[in-house]
Scaffold this active site. Structure first.
Site, mmCIF file in Angstrom:
data_model
loop_
_atom_site.group_PDB
_atom_site.id
_atom_site.type_symbol
_atom_site.label_atom_id
_atom_site.label_comp_id
_atom_site.label_asym_id
_atom_site.label_seq_id
_atom_site.Cartn_x
_atom_site.Cartn_y
_atom_site.Cartn_z
ATOM 1 N N GLN A 203 -1.003 9.876 1.965
ATOM 2 C CA GLN A 203 -0.702 8.564 1.386
ATOM 3 C C GLN A 203 0.255 8.714 0.216
ATOM 4 O OE1 GLN A 203 0.012 5.363 0.691
ATOM 5 N NE2 GLN A 203 -2.015 4.684 1.323
ATOM 6 N N ARG B 34 1.229 6.317 -1.809
ATOM 7 C CA ARG B 34 0.873 5.421 -2.907
ATOM 8 C C ARG B 34 -0.260 6.006 -3.724
ATOM 9 N NH1 ARG B 34 1.316 0.299 -4.527
ATOM 10 N NH2 ARG B 34 2.578 -0.351 -2.774
ATOM 11 N N SER C 222 -8.812 -13.176 -0.019
ATOM 12 C CA SER C 222 -8.323 -13.570 1.302
ATOM 13 C C SER C 222 -9.181 -12.953 2.393
ATOM 14 C CB SER C 222 -6.858 -13.130 1.459
ATOM 15 O OG SER C 222 -6.399 -13.357 2.781
ATOM 16 N N GLY D 53 -11.440 -12.519 6.689
ATOM 17 C CA GLY D 53 -11.662 -11.235 7.317
ATOM 18 C C GLY D 53 -10.370 -10.427 7.344
ATOM 19 N N GLY E 6 -3.288 1.006 6.027
ATOM 20 C CA GLY E 6 -4.226 -0.077 5.734
ATOM 21 C C GLY E 6 -5.205 0.227 4.614
ATOM 22 N N GLU E 7 -4.820 1.085 3.660
ATOM 23 C CA GLU E 7 -5.769 1.426 2.585
ATOM 24 C C GLU E 7 -6.084 0.220 1.700
ATOM 25 O OE1 GLU E 7 -6.531 4.662 -1.003
ATOM 26 O OE2 GLU E 7 -4.984 5.043 0.511
ATOM 27 N N GLU F 104 4.544 1.568 6.180
ATOM 28 C CA GLU F 104 3.646 0.445 5.926
ATOM 29 C C GLU F 104 3.764 -0.047 4.495
ATOM 30 O OE1 GLU F 104 -0.979 -0.894 6.121
ATOM 31 O OE2 GLU F 104 -0.309 0.774 4.923
ATOM 32 N N ARG G 146 4.886 -3.760 3.529
ATOM 33 C CA ARG G 146 3.859 -4.672 3.026
ATOM 34 C C ARG G 146 3.930 -4.850 1.511
ATOM 35 N NH1 ARG G 146 0.103 -5.827 6.940
ATOM 36 N NH2 ARG G 146 0.207 -4.535 8.818
#
Length: 327
Positions: free
Chosen positions: A74, A76, A90, A95, A115-116, A149, A153
Protein backbone atom coordinates in the site's frame (compact mmCIF):
# COMPACT_ATOMS: atom_id res chain seq x y z
CA UNK A 1 6.84 -14.22 -17.43
CA UNK A 2 8.93 -11.51 -19.07
CA UNK A 3 12.59 -11.06 -18.28
CA UNK A 4 14.15 -7.68 -17.74
CA UNK A 5 16.41 -6.85 -20.63
CA UNK A 6 19.52 -4.76 -21.11
CA UNK A 7 21.88 -3.91 -18.27
CA UNK A 8 19.76 -5.61 -15.59
CA UNK A 9 20.18 -8.95 -17.37
CA UNK A 10 23.92 -8.43 -17.68
CA UNK A 11 24.39 -7.47 -14.05
CA UNK A 12 22.20 -10.35 -12.97
CA UNK A 13 24.48 -12.76 -14.83
CA UNK A 14 27.53 -11.28 -13.16
CA UNK A 15 26.23 -11.47 -9.59
CA UNK A 16 24.15 -14.63 -9.99
CA UNK A 17 20.78 -12.99 -9.41
CA UNK A 18 17.50 -14.07 -10.89
CA UNK A 19 15.61 -10.88 -11.60
CA UNK A 20 12.66 -12.26 -13.49
CA UNK A 21 9.64 -9.99 -12.95
CA UNK A 22 5.98 -10.51 -13.72
CA UNK A 23 4.73 -7.58 -15.79
CA UNK A 24 1.47 -6.35 -17.23
CA UNK A 25 1.32 -5.26 -20.87
CA UNK A 26 1.09 -1.50 -21.29
CA UNK A 27 -1.71 -1.91 -23.84
CA UNK A 28 -3.88 -3.80 -21.36
CA UNK A 29 -3.15 -1.38 -18.53
CA UNK A 30 -3.93 1.60 -20.75
CA UNK A 31 -7.47 0.48 -21.58
CA UNK A 32 -10.03 2.45 -19.51
CA UNK A 33 -12.00 -0.67 -18.65
CA UNK A 34 -9.00 -2.23 -16.92
CA UNK A 35 -9.45 -0.42 -13.62
CA UNK A 36 -8.42 -1.78 -10.24
CA UNK A 37 -11.53 -3.96 -10.13
CA UNK A 38 -11.17 -5.39 -13.64
CA UNK A 39 -7.42 -5.94 -13.49
CA UNK A 40 -7.71 -9.71 -13.07
CA UNK A 41 -10.33 -12.37 -13.78
CA UNK A 42 -12.54 -13.24 -10.76
CA UNK A 43 -11.82 -16.44 -8.87
CA UNK A 44 -14.09 -19.22 -10.13
CA UNK A 45 -17.27 -19.65 -8.08
CA UNK A 46 -17.07 -23.11 -6.51
CA UNK A 47 -17.26 -24.57 -3.01
CA UNK A 48 -13.48 -24.46 -2.50
CA UNK A 49 -13.42 -20.94 -1.07
CA UNK A 50 -10.93 -20.03 1.68
CA UNK A 51 -12.20 -20.07 5.25
CA UNK A 52 -13.73 -16.69 6.05
CA UNK A 53 -15.19 -16.16 2.55
CA UNK A 54 -18.86 -16.90 1.88
CA UNK A 55 -20.92 -16.70 -1.30
CA UNK A 56 -24.60 -15.70 -1.58
CA UNK A 57 -27.20 -16.80 -4.12
CA UNK A 58 -26.05 -14.16 -6.62
CA UNK A 59 -22.44 -15.36 -6.51
CA UNK A 60 -21.23 -12.29 -4.57
CA UNK A 61 -18.41 -13.07 -2.16
CA UNK A 62 -18.50 -11.69 1.39
CA UNK A 63 -15.93 -11.39 4.19
CA UNK A 64 -15.81 -10.04 7.73
CA UNK A 65 -13.85 -6.74 7.55
CA UNK A 66 -12.05 -7.79 10.74
CA UNK A 67 -10.25 -10.45 8.67
CA UNK A 68 -8.90 -7.91 6.17
CA UNK A 69 -5.46 -6.37 6.67
CA UNK A 70 -3.54 -3.71 4.73
CA UNK A 71 -1.86 -4.38 1.41
CA UNK A 72 1.86 -4.88 2.13
CA UNK A 73 2.50 -2.72 -0.94
CA UNK A 74 0.00 0.00 0.00
CA UNK A 75 1.58 3.31 -1.05
CA UNK A 76 -0.74 5.38 1.15
CA UNK A 77 0.56 5.97 4.66
CA UNK A 78 -1.74 8.84 5.68
CA UNK A 79 -5.54 8.72 5.79
CA UNK A 80 -7.49 11.96 6.15
CA UNK A 81 -9.63 11.46 9.25
CA UNK A 82 -12.29 13.99 8.21
CA UNK A 83 -12.79 12.35 4.81
CA UNK A 84 -12.75 8.92 6.43
CA UNK A 85 -15.53 10.01 8.81
CA UNK A 86 -17.61 11.18 5.85
CA UNK A 87 -17.09 7.83 4.13
CA UNK A 88 -18.04 6.00 7.34
CA UNK A 89 -21.37 7.81 7.47
CA UNK A 90 -22.03 6.93 3.83
CA UNK A 91 -21.17 3.28 4.45
CA UNK A 92 -23.37 3.21 7.54
CA UNK A 93 -26.32 4.39 5.42
CA UNK A 94 -25.68 2.61 2.13
CA UNK A 95 -23.21 -0.18 2.90
CA UNK A 96 -20.09 -0.85 0.83
CA UNK A 97 -21.25 -0.62 -2.78
CA UNK A 98 -17.97 -1.42 -4.55
CA UNK A 99 -16.30 -4.77 -3.74
CA UNK A 100 -13.00 -4.73 -1.87
CA UNK A 101 -10.25 -6.52 -3.79
CA UNK A 102 -8.46 -9.01 -1.54
CA UNK A 103 -5.84 -11.76 -1.65
CA UNK A 104 -5.64 -14.81 0.62
CA UNK A 105 -2.80 -14.31 3.13
CA UNK A 106 -2.78 -18.03 3.91
CA UNK A 107 -3.31 -17.62 7.65
CA UNK A 108 -7.07 -17.10 7.83
CA UNK A 109 -6.78 -13.41 6.96
CA UNK A 110 -6.72 -11.52 3.67
CA UNK A 111 -4.62 -8.69 2.25
CA UNK A 112 -6.54 -5.65 1.04
CA UNK A 113 -5.26 -5.03 -2.47
CA UNK A 114 -7.70 -2.19 -3.19
CA UNK A 115 -10.24 -0.69 -0.81
CA UNK A 116 -8.47 0.04 2.50
CA UNK A 117 -10.49 3.21 3.10
CA UNK A 118 -13.73 1.33 2.51
CA UNK A 119 -12.57 -1.40 4.87
CA UNK A 120 -11.72 1.11 7.60
CA UNK A 121 -15.07 2.83 7.11
CA UNK A 122 -16.91 -0.52 7.26
CA UNK A 123 -15.24 -1.37 10.57
CA UNK A 124 -16.04 2.06 12.00
CA UNK A 125 -19.65 1.70 10.85
CA UNK A 126 -19.92 -1.69 12.58
CA UNK A 127 -20.50 -3.80 9.44
CA UNK A 128 -20.13 -7.54 9.94
CA UNK A 129 -19.50 -8.33 6.27
CA UNK A 130 -18.44 -6.53 3.12
CA UNK A 131 -18.50 -7.55 -0.57
CA UNK A 132 -15.11 -8.74 -1.82
CA UNK A 133 -13.41 -10.04 -4.94
CA UNK A 134 -10.67 -12.64 -4.46
CA UNK A 135 -7.50 -12.23 -6.52
CA UNK A 136 -3.87 -13.34 -6.65
CA UNK A 137 -1.18 -10.78 -7.47
CA UNK A 138 2.59 -10.49 -7.76
CA UNK A 139 4.31 -8.03 -5.40
CA UNK A 140 4.68 -5.44 -8.15
CA UNK A 141 1.03 -5.84 -9.16
CA UNK A 142 -0.08 -5.32 -5.54
CA UNK A 143 1.64 -1.94 -5.61
CA UNK A 144 0.35 -1.08 -9.07
CA UNK A 145 -3.29 -1.83 -8.26
CA UNK A 146 -3.13 0.07 -4.95
CA UNK A 147 -1.48 3.03 -6.67
CA UNK A 148 -4.05 3.15 -9.46
CA UNK A 149 -6.93 2.93 -6.99
CA UNK A 150 -5.56 5.73 -4.83
CA UNK A 151 -5.01 7.96 -7.86
CA UNK A 152 -8.51 7.25 -9.17
CA UNK A 153 -10.34 7.59 -5.84
CA UNK A 154 -8.41 9.84 -3.43
CA UNK A 155 -5.05 11.37 -4.28
CA UNK A 156 -1.93 10.25 -2.45
CA UNK A 157 0.17 13.00 -0.96
CA UNK A 158 2.98 14.04 -3.34
CA UNK A 159 5.70 12.06 -1.55
CA UNK A 160 3.62 8.86 -1.36
CA UNK A 161 2.87 9.16 -5.07
CA UNK A 162 6.53 9.74 -5.95
CA UNK A 163 7.62 6.77 -3.84
CA UNK A 164 5.01 4.55 -5.48
CA UNK A 165 6.13 5.51 -9.01
CA UNK A 166 9.76 4.87 -8.12
CA UNK A 167 8.93 1.52 -6.51
CA UNK A 168 7.04 0.47 -9.64
CA UNK A 169 10.13 1.23 -11.71
CA UNK A 170 12.31 -0.75 -9.28
CA UNK A 171 10.03 -3.78 -9.02
CA UNK A 172 9.32 -4.10 -12.73
CA UNK A 173 12.50 -2.65 -14.23
CA UNK A 174 10.45 -0.26 -16.33
CA UNK A 175 10.87 3.31 -17.48
CA UNK A 176 8.98 6.42 -16.47
CA UNK A 177 7.20 6.25 -19.84
CA UNK A 178 5.90 2.76 -19.04
CA UNK A 179 4.84 3.77 -15.53
CA UNK A 180 2.93 6.70 -17.01
CA UNK A 181 1.06 4.38 -19.38
CA UNK A 182 0.16 1.96 -16.60
CA UNK A 183 -1.27 4.58 -14.25
CA UNK A 184 -2.81 6.80 -16.93
CA UNK A 185 -0.60 9.84 -16.30
CA UNK A 186 1.52 12.04 -18.55
CA UNK A 187 5.18 11.11 -18.62
CA UNK A 188 6.17 14.60 -17.43
CA UNK A 189 3.85 14.21 -14.43
CA UNK A 190 5.61 11.01 -13.40
CA UNK A 191 9.08 12.49 -14.02
CA UNK A 192 8.34 15.62 -11.98
CA UNK A 193 6.86 13.49 -9.21
CA UNK A 194 9.90 11.20 -8.94
CA UNK A 195 12.21 14.22 -8.80
CA UNK A 196 10.63 15.16 -5.46
CA UNK A 197 12.50 12.24 -3.88
CA UNK A 198 15.76 14.16 -4.37
CA UNK A 199 14.74 16.56 -1.61
CA UNK A 200 16.21 16.02 1.88
CA UNK A 201 13.99 13.98 4.20
CA UNK A 202 12.77 16.94 6.28
CA UNK A 203 11.67 18.76 3.13
CA UNK A 204 9.88 15.62 1.92
CA UNK A 205 8.16 15.38 5.32
CA UNK A 206 6.99 18.99 5.03
CA UNK A 207 5.64 18.26 1.55
CA UNK A 208 3.82 15.11 2.75
CA UNK A 209 2.30 17.06 5.65
CA UNK A 210 1.11 19.86 3.37
CA UNK A 211 3.38 22.49 4.96
CA UNK A 212 4.75 23.19 1.49
CA UNK A 213 3.20 22.40 -1.89
CA UNK A 214 4.58 20.57 -4.92
CA UNK A 215 5.17 23.98 -6.51
CA UNK A 216 7.28 25.01 -3.54
CA UNK A 217 9.16 21.71 -3.78
CA UNK A 218 9.97 22.29 -7.45
CA UNK A 219 11.34 25.74 -6.54
CA UNK A 220 13.55 24.10 -3.91
CA UNK A 221 14.79 21.56 -6.45
CA UNK A 222 15.79 24.35 -8.82
CA UNK A 223 18.22 25.83 -6.27
CA UNK A 224 21.76 24.78 -7.22
CA UNK A 225 23.55 25.26 -3.90
CA UNK A 226 22.48 23.03 -0.98
CA UNK A 227 23.02 25.79 1.58
CA UNK A 228 20.85 28.14 -0.48
CA UNK A 229 18.21 25.43 -0.78
CA UNK A 230 18.14 25.23 3.02
CA UNK A 231 17.78 29.02 3.26
CA UNK A 232 14.82 28.96 0.90
CA UNK A 233 13.17 26.09 2.77
CA UNK A 234 13.37 27.98 6.06
CA UNK A 235 11.76 31.00 4.38
CA UNK A 236 8.96 28.83 2.97
CA UNK A 237 8.18 27.45 6.41
CA UNK A 238 8.52 30.67 8.38
CA UNK A 239 7.13 33.22 5.92
CA UNK A 240 4.50 31.21 4.01
CA UNK A 241 5.75 32.34 0.62
CA UNK A 242 3.59 31.78 -2.44
CA UNK A 243 4.89 29.50 -5.19
CA UNK A 244 5.61 32.54 -7.37
CA UNK A 245 7.58 34.15 -4.55
CA UNK A 246 9.46 30.89 -3.95
CA UNK A 247 10.41 30.69 -7.64
CA UNK A 248 11.68 34.28 -7.56
CA UNK A 249 13.69 33.61 -4.40
CA UNK A 250 15.20 30.52 -6.04
CA UNK A 251 16.19 32.56 -9.10
CA UNK A 252 17.76 35.23 -6.88
CA UNK A 253 19.76 32.64 -4.93
CA UNK A 254 20.97 30.97 -8.14
CA UNK A 255 21.96 34.40 -9.41
CA UNK A 256 24.31 34.93 -6.48
CA UNK A 257 22.22 37.32 -4.42
CA UNK A 258 23.33 35.64 -1.18
CA UNK A 259 26.96 35.00 -0.31
CA UNK A 260 27.44 31.47 1.00
CA UNK A 261 30.29 29.42 2.29
CA UNK A 262 30.64 25.80 1.25
CA UNK A 263 32.71 23.24 3.10
CA UNK A 264 35.62 23.40 0.64
CA UNK A 265 35.81 27.19 0.39
CA UNK A 266 37.73 29.68 2.44
CA UNK A 267 35.70 31.52 5.04
CA UNK A 268 33.73 34.40 3.56
CA UNK A 269 34.24 33.33 -0.07
CA UNK A 270 31.07 33.89 -2.12
CA UNK A 271 29.61 30.97 -4.01
CA UNK A 272 30.19 30.91 -7.72
CA UNK A 273 27.38 32.02 -9.98
CA UNK A 274 26.23 29.71 -12.77
CA UNK A 275 27.19 31.80 -15.80
CA UNK A 276 26.39 29.18 -18.41
CA UNK A 277 24.05 29.89 -21.30
CA UNK A 278 20.46 29.78 -19.93
CA UNK A 279 19.51 27.46 -22.80
CA UNK A 280 22.34 25.14 -21.78
CA UNK A 281 21.03 25.12 -18.19
CA UNK A 282 17.54 24.39 -19.52
CA UNK A 283 18.96 21.49 -21.57
CA UNK A 284 20.51 20.07 -18.39
CA UNK A 285 17.10 20.26 -16.71
CA UNK A 286 15.53 18.36 -19.61
CA UNK A 287 18.03 15.55 -19.07
CA UNK A 288 17.14 15.54 -15.37
CA UNK A 289 13.44 15.25 -16.21
CA UNK A 290 14.03 12.54 -18.82
CA UNK A 291 16.27 10.35 -16.67
CA UNK A 292 14.60 11.01 -13.31
CA UNK A 293 17.92 11.61 -11.54
CA UNK A 294 20.61 14.24 -11.01
CA UNK A 295 22.43 15.19 -14.22
CA UNK A 296 25.27 17.70 -14.67
CA UNK A 297 26.43 19.11 -18.00
CA UNK A 298 29.99 20.40 -17.85
CA UNK A 299 31.31 22.21 -20.90
CA UNK A 300 29.61 23.71 -23.93
CA UNK A 301 27.33 22.58 -26.72
CA UNK A 302 30.41 21.63 -28.77
CA UNK A 303 32.38 19.70 -26.14
CA UNK A 304 31.94 18.64 -22.53
CA UNK A 305 31.04 15.94 -20.05
CA UNK A 306 27.66 14.76 -18.82
CA UNK A 307 27.56 13.27 -15.30
CA UNK A 308 24.54 11.10 -14.46
CA UNK A 309 24.05 10.08 -10.83
CA UNK A 310 22.53 6.77 -9.75
CA UNK A 311 21.96 5.53 -6.22
CA UNK A 312 21.24 1.79 -6.42
CA UNK A 313 21.82 -1.07 -8.84
CA UNK A 314 18.11 -0.94 -9.74
CA UNK A 315 18.43 2.78 -10.39
CA UNK A 316 21.36 2.11 -12.75
CA UNK A 317 19.36 -0.56 -14.54
CA UNK A 318 16.34 1.77 -14.86
CA UNK A 319 18.47 4.56 -16.34
CA UNK A 320 20.06 2.10 -18.76
CA UNK A 321 16.62 1.04 -19.99
CA UNK A 322 15.68 4.70 -20.52
CA UNK A 323 18.80 5.39 -22.59
CA UNK A 324 19.25 2.16 -24.55
CA UNK A 325 16.46 1.22 -27.00
CA UNK A 326 14.86 -2.16 -26.40
CA UNK A 327 15.10 -4.72 -29.20
Amino acid sequence: MAKKTGLGKGLGALIQENEDQETLSAETAARPEHSEIHAEQPAPMHPALPNGITSDETGTLWADPALLKPNPRQPRQYFDEAKLSELTESVRREGVLSPIIIEDAGDGTFFIIAGERRTRAARAAGLQKVPVQLRTYSDSRKLEVALIENIQRTDLNPVEEAQAYYKLMELNGITQDEVAVRVGKNRSTVANSVRLLKLPSDMQNALAAGTISSGHARALLSVINEADQRVLFEKLVSQSLSVRQAEQEAANLNGGSRATVNSSSKKGEAKSVDRRDPDFIALEQQFIDALGTKVQLKGTYERGVMVVDYFTKDDLDRIYNVIVPKH
